[in-house]
Design an enzyme around this catalytic site. Structure first.
Site, PDB file in Angstrom:
ATOM      1  N   LYS A  28     -66.019  55.592 -82.071  1.00 20.06           N
ATOM      2  CA  LYS A  28     -64.875  54.883 -82.661  1.00 20.06           C
ATOM      3  C   LYS A  28     -64.186  54.063 -81.575  1.00 20.06           C
ATOM      4  O   LYS A  28     -64.080  54.508 -80.433  1.00 20.06           O
ATOM      5  CB  LYS A  28     -63.900  55.900 -83.250  1.00 20.06           C
ATOM      6  CG  LYS A  28     -62.659  55.324 -83.899  1.00 20.06           C
ATOM      7  CD  LYS A  28     -61.644  56.405 -84.231  1.00 20.06           C
ATOM      8  CE  LYS A  28     -62.171  57.424 -85.202  1.00 20.06           C
ATOM      9  NZ  LYS A  28     -61.171  58.455 -85.568  1.00 20.06           N
ATOM     10  N   LYS A  86     -69.266  57.201 -91.187  1.00 17.64           N
ATOM     11  CA  LYS A  86     -67.964  57.433 -91.802  1.00 17.64           C
ATOM     12  C   LYS A  86     -67.368  56.110 -92.294  1.00 17.64           C
ATOM     13  O   LYS A  86     -67.424  55.109 -91.584  1.00 17.64           O
ATOM     14  CB  LYS A  86     -67.015  58.064 -90.784  1.00 17.64           C
ATOM     15  CG  LYS A  86     -67.443  59.422 -90.289  1.00 17.64           C
ATOM     16  CD  LYS A  86     -66.762  59.800 -88.990  1.00 17.64           C
ATOM     17  CE  LYS A  86     -65.258  59.800 -89.086  1.00 17.64           C
ATOM     18  NZ  LYS A  86     -64.628  60.161 -87.787  1.00 17.64           N
TER      19      LYS A  86
END
Length: 228
Positions: A28, A86
Site C-alpha cells: 500500500k 483488496k
C-alpha cells in the site's frame, strides 16, 4: 489465531516487516489515500523479495465503484503474483451493483472487500461480499485524520462484525490507524488478522517503518507456530 498484517510501500519496508515476523505483507502507498496502490514494478519486486515466505496482499487504490475499472485493476495486481487483492467499498449508489458484477472475478482472484467504519454502506455489505464469492472482508477507516477504528465503532459492534463475517465463511480483518494500545482490546474479538501502518512507523503514517515499532506489535500478537 489472529495474524499480524504489516502494510509496506517498498522493498526496504518489506524487509523490515519480514524481520519482524509479520504474517502478511500488505502492499500500500499511504500517500495516495486510504487504499493507495503501489506501482506494478514495485509490487512485483516485493513479491519476489518475499518469495512465498508469507502471504502478500495488495490494494488497487481508491477507485470509483465501477466494475470495469475495479476489475481491470484487480487483474493487473493479481498478475504480479500477490495472494490477495483488496478493493475498497466506497459509499456510492452503485456499490452493491458493483459487488454483484464482480462475482466472476472472485472465482479467479482471492478478493478482499474493504469497508470503512467512517463511511459504511447502507446495505448488508458482509452478506453481499459473501454472495459475490470474496475470500475475506476488512474493516478500515477512510479518513486517517478522523481517529482510529475504535473511535468509530465500539468493541461490541466490532465483535458483531467479526462474528457475522465468520458466519458467512469470510476471513475477517480489522485495521484503521490501530495503535499498540488497541491490540489487547481487539484480540479477544478473535479477528483473523489485525492490520497496521501508522503504529509501525517512526512518525506519521507516511514515515518509514521502524524496526522497534514493528517488533513491539509482533510481541503483542502471539505468533502462530505450526504444530510439530
Amino acid at each position: 489465531m489472529t495474524l499480524f498484517l504489516a502494510s509496506v510501500r517498498d522493498e526496504a519496508e518489506a524487509a523490515v516487516a519480514l524481520l519482524a515476523r509479520a504474517d502478511i505483507i500488505d502492499l500500500k502507498e499511504p500517500r495516495r489515500g486510504a487504499l493507495g496502490a503501489l506501482d506494478l514494478d514495485t509490487t512485483r519486486s516485493i513479491v519476489s523479495l518475499v518469495g512465498g515466505r508469507v502471504a502478500v496482499s495488495a490494494t488497487i487504490g481508491d477507485l470509483p465503484m465501477q466494475p470495469e475499472t475495479i476489475g481491470a485493476a484487480v487483474l493487473e495486481k493479481a498478475a504480479c503474483g500477490v495472494d490477495y487483492v483488496k478493493f475498497g467499498l466506497f459509499p456510492d449508489r452503485d456499490a452493491r451493483r458493483c459487488l454483484d458484477a464482480l462475482r466472476p472475478l472472485a472465482q479467479r482472484v482471492n478478493l478482499i472487500v474493504v469497508l470503512f467504519a467512517d463511511r459504511l454502506p447502507d446495505f448488508d455489505a458482509v452478506a453481499a461480499a459473501a454472495a459475490m464469492g470474496a475470500a475475506g472482508i476488512m474493516l478500515d477507516t477512510a479518513d486517517k485524520g478522523s481517529g482510529s477504528l475504535l473511535a468509530h465503532l465500539d468493541p461490541r459492534r466490532l465483535a458483531s462484525f467479526v462474528a457475522q463475517a465468520k458466519a458467512h465463511g469470510l476471513t475477517v480483518g480489522l485495521a484503521g490507524s490501530l495503535a499498540a494500545a488497541d491490540v489487547p482490546e481487539l484480540l479477544p474479538l478473535a479477528p483473523d488478522l489485525l492490520g497496521f501502518r501508522r503504529a509501525l512507523c517512526s512518525g506519521s503514517r507516511g514515515a518509514s517503518l521502524d524496526p522497534a515499532a514493528c517488533a513491539a506489535i509482533r510481541a503483542l500478537i502471539p505468533k502462530n507456530r505450526p504444530a510439530a
